[in-house]
Scaffold this motif. Structure first.
Motif, PDB file in Angstrom:
ATOM      1  N   HIS A 504      43.253  42.250  23.662  1.00 50.63           N
ATOM      2  CA  HIS A 504      42.160  41.293  23.860  1.00 50.63           C
ATOM      3  C   HIS A 504      42.700  39.868  24.025  1.00 50.63           C
ATOM      4  O   HIS A 504      42.384  39.178  25.009  1.00 50.63           O
ATOM      5  N   GLU A 505      43.487  39.422  23.053  1.00 52.49           N
ATOM      6  CA  GLU A 505      43.969  38.042  23.101  1.00 52.49           C
ATOM      7  C   GLU A 505      44.887  37.803  24.300  1.00 52.49           C
ATOM      8  O   GLU A 505      44.916  36.701  24.860  1.00 52.49           O
ATOM      9  N   PHE A 506      45.615  38.839  24.713  1.00 48.82           N
ATOM     10  CA  PHE A 506      46.465  38.658  25.879  1.00 48.82           C
ATOM     11  C   PHE A 506      45.631  38.564  27.160  1.00 48.82           C
ATOM     12  O   PHE A 506      46.082  37.991  28.153  1.00 48.82           O
ATOM     13  N   GLY A 507      44.419  39.099  27.129  1.00 48.71           N
ATOM     14  CA  GLY A 507      43.507  38.882  28.251  1.00 48.71           C
ATOM     15  C   GLY A 507      43.186  37.408  28.411  1.00 48.71           C
ATOM     16  O   GLY A 507      43.126  36.884  29.539  1.00 48.71           O
ATOM     17  N   HIS A 508      42.982  36.717  27.281  1.00 51.92           N
ATOM     18  CA  HIS A 508      42.813  35.259  27.337  1.00 51.92           C
ATOM     19  C   HIS A 508      44.075  34.605  27.899  1.00 51.92           C
ATOM     20  O   HIS A 508      43.996  33.678  28.707  1.00 51.92           O
ATOM     21  N   ALA A 509      45.229  35.078  27.428  1.00 50.80           N
ATOM     22  CA  ALA A 509      46.491  34.494  27.903  1.00 50.80           C
ATOM     23  C   ALA A 509      46.643  34.657  29.414  1.00 50.80           C
ATOM     24  O   ALA A 509      47.050  33.724  30.115  1.00 50.80           O
ATOM     25  N   LEU A 510      46.311  35.842  29.929  1.00 47.28           N
ATOM     26  CA  LEU A 510      46.391  36.062  31.376  1.00 47.28           C
ATOM     27  C   LEU A 510      45.446  35.126  32.123  1.00 47.28           C
ATOM     28  O   LEU A 510      45.781  34.617  33.200  1.00 47.28           O
ATOM     29  N   HIS A 511      44.280  34.893  31.566  1.00 49.00           N
ATOM     30  CA  HIS A 511      43.319  33.966  32.152  1.00 49.00           C
ATOM     31  C   HIS A 511      43.959  32.581  32.289  1.00 49.00           C
ATOM     32  O   HIS A 511      43.726  31.857  33.273  1.00 49.00           O
ATOM     33  N   GLY A 512      44.766  32.210  31.288  1.00 50.65           N
ATOM     34  CA  GLY A 512      45.470  30.932  31.337  1.00 50.65           C
ATOM     35  C   GLY A 512      46.679  30.952  32.248  1.00 50.65           C
ATOM     36  O   GLY A 512      46.919  30.010  33.015  1.00 50.65           O
ATOM     37  N   PHE A 513      47.478  32.018  32.188  1.00 50.75           N
ATOM     38  CA  PHE A 513      48.695  32.088  33.016  1.00 50.75           C
ATOM     39  C   PHE A 513      48.378  32.179  34.505  1.00 50.75           C
ATOM     40  O   PHE A 513      49.103  31.637  35.336  1.00 50.75           O
ATOM     41  N   PHE A 514      47.311  32.878  34.857  1.00 54.91           N
ATOM     42  CA  PHE A 514      46.975  33.069  36.270  1.00 54.91           C
ATOM     43  C   PHE A 514      46.206  31.882  36.849  1.00 54.91           C
ATOM     44  O   PHE A 514      45.911  31.866  38.047  1.00 54.91           O
ATOM     45  N   ALA A 515      45.870  30.917  36.007  1.00 57.05           N
ATOM     46  CA  ALA A 515      45.145  29.747  36.504  1.00 57.05           C
ATOM     47  C   ALA A 515      45.937  29.090  37.634  1.00 57.05           C
ATOM     48  O   ALA A 515      47.151  28.907  37.543  1.00 57.05           O
ATOM     49  N   SER A 516      45.236  28.733  38.689  1.00 53.87           N
ATOM     50  CA  SER A 516      45.879  28.061  39.822  1.00 53.87           C
ATOM     51  C   SER A 516      44.951  26.978  40.334  1.00 53.87           C
ATOM     52  O   SER A 516      44.689  26.871  41.533  1.00 53.87           O
ATOM     53  N   GLN A 517      44.448  26.189  39.380  1.00 51.84           N
ATOM     54  CA  GLN A 517      43.478  25.166  39.723  1.00 51.84           C
ATOM     55  C   GLN A 517      44.147  23.789  39.845  1.00 51.84           C
ATOM     56  O   GLN A 517      45.183  23.532  39.218  1.00 51.84           O
ATOM     57  N   THR A 518      43.529  22.952  40.623  1.00 53.14           N
ATOM     58  CA  THR A 518      44.009  21.578  40.759  1.00 53.14           C
ATOM     59  C   THR A 518      43.694  20.773  39.507  1.00 53.14           C
ATOM     60  O   THR A 518      44.547  20.074  38.967  1.00 53.14           O
ATOM     61  N   TYR A 519      42.468  20.904  39.030  1.00 54.69           N
ATOM     62  CA  TYR A 519      41.983  20.024  37.968  1.00 54.69           C
ATOM     63  C   TYR A 519      42.002  20.726  36.613  1.00 54.69           C
ATOM     64  O   TYR A 519      41.519  21.863  36.480  1.00 54.69           O
ATOM     65  N   PRO A 520      42.518  20.046  35.588  1.00 58.57           N
ATOM     66  CA  PRO A 520      42.567  20.682  34.259  1.00 58.57           C
ATOM     67  C   PRO A 520      41.201  21.070  33.718  1.00 58.57           C
ATOM     68  O   PRO A 520      41.079  22.070  33.013  1.00 58.57           O
ATOM     69  N   ALA A 521      40.152  20.325  34.057  1.00 57.93           N
ATOM     70  CA  ALA A 521      38.812  20.639  33.538  1.00 57.93           C
ATOM     71  C   ALA A 521      38.295  21.974  34.033  1.00 57.93           C
ATOM     72  O   ALA A 521      37.387  22.554  33.418  1.00 57.93           O
ATOM     73  N   LEU A 522      38.858  22.487  35.137  1.00 61.66           N
ATOM     74  CA  LEU A 522      38.396  23.752  35.711  1.00 61.66           C
ATOM     75  C   LEU A 522      39.430  24.852  35.548  1.00 61.66           C
ATOM     76  O   LEU A 522      39.232  25.966  36.041  1.00 61.66           O
ATOM     77  N   SER A 523      40.501  24.572  34.860  1.00 66.25           N
ATOM     78  CA  SER A 523      41.635  25.488  34.824  1.00 66.25           C
ATOM     79  C   SER A 523      41.454  26.610  33.808  1.00 66.25           C
ATOM     80  O   SER A 523      40.976  26.403  32.694  1.00 66.25           O
ATOM     81  N   GLY A 524      41.832  27.825  34.230  1.00 67.03           N
ATOM     82  CA  GLY A 524      41.951  28.953  33.308  1.00 67.03           C
ATOM     83  C   GLY A 524      40.719  29.231  32.489  1.00 67.03           C
ATOM     84  O   GLY A 524      39.649  29.563  33.008  1.00 67.03           O
ATOM     85  N   THR A 525      40.861  29.104  31.171  1.00 64.29           N
ATOM     86  CA  THR A 525      39.796  29.477  30.239  1.00 64.29           C
ATOM     87  C   THR A 525      38.723  28.415  30.080  1.00 64.29           C
ATOM     88  O   THR A 525      37.828  28.573  29.241  1.00 64.29           O
ATOM     89  N   ASN A 526      38.779  27.339  30.842  1.00 62.07           N
ATOM     90  CA  ASN A 526      37.758  26.297  30.754  1.00 62.07           C
ATOM     91  C   ASN A 526      36.479  26.727  31.473  1.00 62.07           C
ATOM     92  O   ASN A 526      36.063  26.122  32.463  1.00 62.07           O
ATOM     93  N   THR A 527      35.880  27.777  30.962  1.00 62.15           N
ATOM     94  CA  THR A 527      34.629  28.309  31.495  1.00 62.15           C
ATOM     95  C   THR A 527      33.602  28.355  30.376  1.00 62.15           C
ATOM     96  O   THR A 527      33.910  28.039  29.223  1.00 62.15           O
ATOM     97  N   ALA A 528      32.401  28.766  30.688  1.00 60.18           N
ATOM     98  CA  ALA A 528      31.332  28.836  29.692  1.00 60.18           C
ATOM     99  C   ALA A 528      31.638  29.878  28.627  1.00 60.18           C
ATOM    100  O   ALA A 528      32.384  30.835  28.851  1.00 60.18           O
ATOM    101  N   ARG A 529      31.047  29.690  27.451  1.00 60.10           N
ATOM    102  CA  ARG A 529      31.250  30.598  26.322  1.00 60.10           C
ATOM    103  C   ARG A 529      30.919  32.046  26.686  1.00 60.10           C
ATOM    104  O   ARG A 529      31.569  32.972  26.206  1.00 60.10           O
ATOM    105  N   ASP A 530      29.900  32.234  27.506  1.00 58.51           N
ATOM    106  CA  ASP A 530      29.512  33.615  27.790  1.00 58.51           C
ATOM    107  C   ASP A 530      30.183  34.165  29.048  1.00 58.51           C
ATOM    108  O   ASP A 530      29.719  35.131  29.634  1.00 58.51           O
TER     109      ASP A 530
END
Length: 716
Positions: A504-530
């Motif tokens: 489970h927690e590594f799923g969060h990590a993959l969400h972060g590692f695979f991030a390829s966004q320009t802006y930090p506010a939209l990067s990886g796990t910076n999504t809504a709680r749900d």
């Protein structure tokens, strides 16, 4: 997942780039002044690979001046943007804001992890001191009329409306964030909101620290090993070691984890021992306790309700859910209430079944501390599954390297290399360099698996450094768990629940590692709680893929594979005891919503009386199956940012089952599917609307059927 310490870190000089004229000069001057005033260890990025924090050089006394310097620098940078005499543009306003605060992020990303995973009195005192300063900084940014005027001007302009892709999403989400945080309020109401936010921040920090003390204080002390009959020799040895470390030689200490139901309750044969553990767990931090949090809860709930009222919202839940997939408390309650009829029927049926099993031991009335013990007995008899017998097949680091990492390697083409030259903050941690399928570096991964008194309960992912193309940052990510530490000389063994938590927690990590966004506010796990729990729950599915299971589920002594058919038994058994497995989570999620739909007057009532009434209204067996977290120790909603959001675990479980159903129907764990997963949602951060990301992946809106089937609640 904990409160989200997911801001980016980068060299301070980057904040002056891509700004023109006076703006560039002003921000550069702000940096120069700040750099002159602060020359501590965080003044420049770490020289370690990927800007990893150098824990060998950081001292407790370094934190407060560094955080306060970071706050001052970010304030100066934001003021420079607000004061820029040039006409507002997307570049000189929205992009400039994304470049601001690199010193603050560099410091606080690390500090936030330490106060959660390796805290002490000094760090707690610093946390208490800086939390209101951080709250004040955020308020001053989002309630600054000049800064908001620039954002609004871009938002309302033809150029703003013509933006596409990430640029459009950044403008949309940042404008919404300003409005959400009170940018449209009058000056007087802004002042009132700032005072509220400062109070709320202080109370949240106080709650977190007090609960950590309560958890430690309520660890259960036993006088003899006989009282722990049913536990393994390793667990008993670990309890003796814990007692010795706490100055109680000759005794045995069982620490509490965050949840109401403690794992040892499934094994302890002494009924009085079970009762003692359960009562310490459920009564911690309650009224009359030395570390009572209920007074803090009352103040927090009341202040949050007043804040929502000030912002023109009917309740705090509605205020919180403005950016969610499920965007009102009513929709969340309707979604969850749909499960209760089938669940109540299941609870009544399973309660009768467990009482029949308990009668063989002379138990005539089933109590809450009996439930997991007799559920485990029935599980063993019904499914021939003994949790203690399968733990030797799940050595912790083997599960990580040959299970979690192997699944990511086969699905996404990743490779992992252990780095023993990267400093850690605790000797039981490990660090790995992660390499992408094309040979490029994805970043560093830290693994902190074992519980200790200085660590809060639960499991979470956090970023030390967050991906951003704009800032040139590569992810540095940690997964933190609370697996029972092994006794000296013994192997570190995981329960099946620990195994799924690691995936489970590594799923969060993959969400972060695979991030390829320009802006930090939209990067990886910076999504809504749900949505943020969707990638993590989705990744749990890999734990039972036969190819993956065969690669990691091996006896730590003999290397023998997990006995054939065990995973079928695990899958079958997973549908048993949904009374607790699903019921306690559903109760907690509905309790959260009920707390955060109160008026200020209603929120001021006695917390435990309110909880009793709220649980009764759900129509579930809360007398036998209390919620996963009771109000006084519900850290998720009183400190960790999940207020009106705990339902997201259930909603994202629905997404995860439905998403895995797509995988199963399209060939299973293949590289082609891995590429599709990464391209459609796992590498997309918040670059698109979240419902669009989900449809990009599955081709349809979320469907409930696969979850009902997985939970054994469908009529099939």
């Amino acid at each position: 997942m904990k409160k989200r310490l997911l801001a980016a870190a980068a060299p301070a000089v980057l904040a002056t780039l891509a700004l023109s004229g006076t703006a560039a000069m002003t921000i550069s001057t702000a940096h120069a002044a700040s750099d002159t005033a602060y020359d501590g260890i965080f003044a420049q990025p770490s020289t370690l690979p990927f800007q990893a924090p150098d824990f060998t050089k950081i001292r407790d006394t370094d934190w407060q001046p560094a955080i306060e310097a970071g706050i001052a620098q970010k304030r100066a940078e934001m003021k420079a943007i607000a004061d820029n005499p040039e006409a507002p543009t997307f570049e000189n306003t929205l992009v400039a804001m994304q470049r601001a605060g690199v010193l603050y992020d560099r410091v606080y990303n690390v500090f936030g992890q330490l106060t959660s995973a390796a805290t002490n009195d000094t760090l707690d005192a610093i946390d208490t001191a800086v939390s209101p300063q951080i709250s004040s900084m955020q308020d001053d940014i989002y309630l600054d009329p000049k800064l908001f005027a620039r954002v609004k001007a871009v938002h309302d302009s033809a150029a703003g409306k013509a933006l596409t892709g990430e640029d459009a999403m950044l403008l949309k989400t940042e404008y919404a964030k300003f409005v959400h945080r009170g940018a449209l309020l009058s000056a007087a109401k802004k002042a009132e909101l700032k005072a509220m936010n400062t109070q709320i921040s202080k109370l949240e920090t106080e709650f977190a620290q007090q609960l950590t003390q309560a958890n430690n204080a309520h660890a259960v002390v036993f006088d003899s090993a006989e009282e722990l009959a049913g536990l393994t020799e390793g667990q008993i040895a670990s309890a003796a070691k814990r007692a010795k470390e706490e100055g109680k030689p000759g005794k045995y200490v069982l620490p509490l984890i965050n949840f109401t139901q403690q794992p040892v309750l499934a094994s302890l044969t002494n009924r009085d021992s079970r009762r003692r553990v359960f009562e310490e767990s459920i009564n911690r931090a309650s009224s009359g306790d030395e570390f009572d949090t209920t007074g803090i809860v009352t103040k927090l709930a009341t202040l949050r309700a007043k804040k929502a009222e000030l912002l023109g919202q009917p309740n705090f839940g509605t205020f919180q859910m403005y950016d969610r997939m499920i965007n009102t408390p009513e929709k969340a309650m309707t979604f969850m209430s749909g499960f209760t009829p089938a669940l109540r029927t299941t609870q009544d049926r399973e309660a009768a079944l467990l009482l029949d099993a308990a009668k063989a031991d002379g138990v005539t009335t089933l109590q809450p501390w009996d439930w997991t013990y007799y559920a485990e007995k029935v599980r063993k008899a019904k499914y021939d599954l003994d949790e203690s017998a399968i733990k030797p097949y799940f050595e912790v680091y083997n599960v990580l390297e040959n299970g979690v990492f192997y699944a990511a390697s086969q699905t996404y083409g990743l490779s992992f290399k252990r780095r023993t030259d990267i400093p850690v903050y605790h000797e039981t941690m490990r660090v790995y360099e992660v390499t992408d399928k094309d040979g490029s570096a994805l970043g560093l991964f830290y693994f902190d698996p074992f519980s200790r008194p200085s660590k809060r309960g639960g499991a979470w992912m956090n970023n030390f450094v967050e991906q951003s193309d704009l800032l040139g940052n590569t992810p540095v990510i940690a997964n933190t768990l609370n697996i029972d530490p092994p006794a000296e000389g013994e192997p570190a063994l995981a329960s099946w629940d620990n195994v799924t938590t690691m995936f489970h927690e590594f799923g969060h990590a993959l969400h972060g590692f695979f991030a390829s966004q320009t802006y930090p506010a939209l990067s990886g796990t910076n999504t809504a709680r749900d949505f943020v729990e969707f990638p993590s729950q989705f990744n749990e599915n890999f734990a039972t893929v036969p190819e993956v299971l065969a690669h990691y589920a091996k006896h730590y002594e003999t290397g023998a594979p997990l006995p054939e058919g065990t995973i079928d038994k695990i899958n079958a058994a997973s549908k048993f005891n949904q009374s607790v497995g699903f019921g306690e989570t559903l109760e907690a999620a509905m309790l959260d919503i009920k707390w955060h739909t109160l008026s200020p007057q209603e929120a001021a009532q006695d917390p435990m009386a309110f909880e009793k009434q709220a649980l009764y209204s759900m129509g579930l067996r809360s007398d036998l199956i209390p919620p996963r977290y009771r109000t006084p120790y519900f850290r998720h909603i009183w400190d960790n940012g999940y207020a009106s959001g705990y339902y997201s675990y259930i909603w994202t479980e629905l997404l995860a089952h439905d998403g895995w159903d797509w995988v199963a129907k399209h060939g299973g764990m293949t590289r082609a599917n891995g590429d599709h997963i990464r391209a459609s949602f796992l590498g997309q951060g918040h670059s698109k609307d979240l419902d669009v990301l989900y449809r990009d992946f599955t081709g349809h809106d979320p469907q409930i059927g696969p979850m009902l089937e997985a939970r054994g609640l469908s009529e099939k």
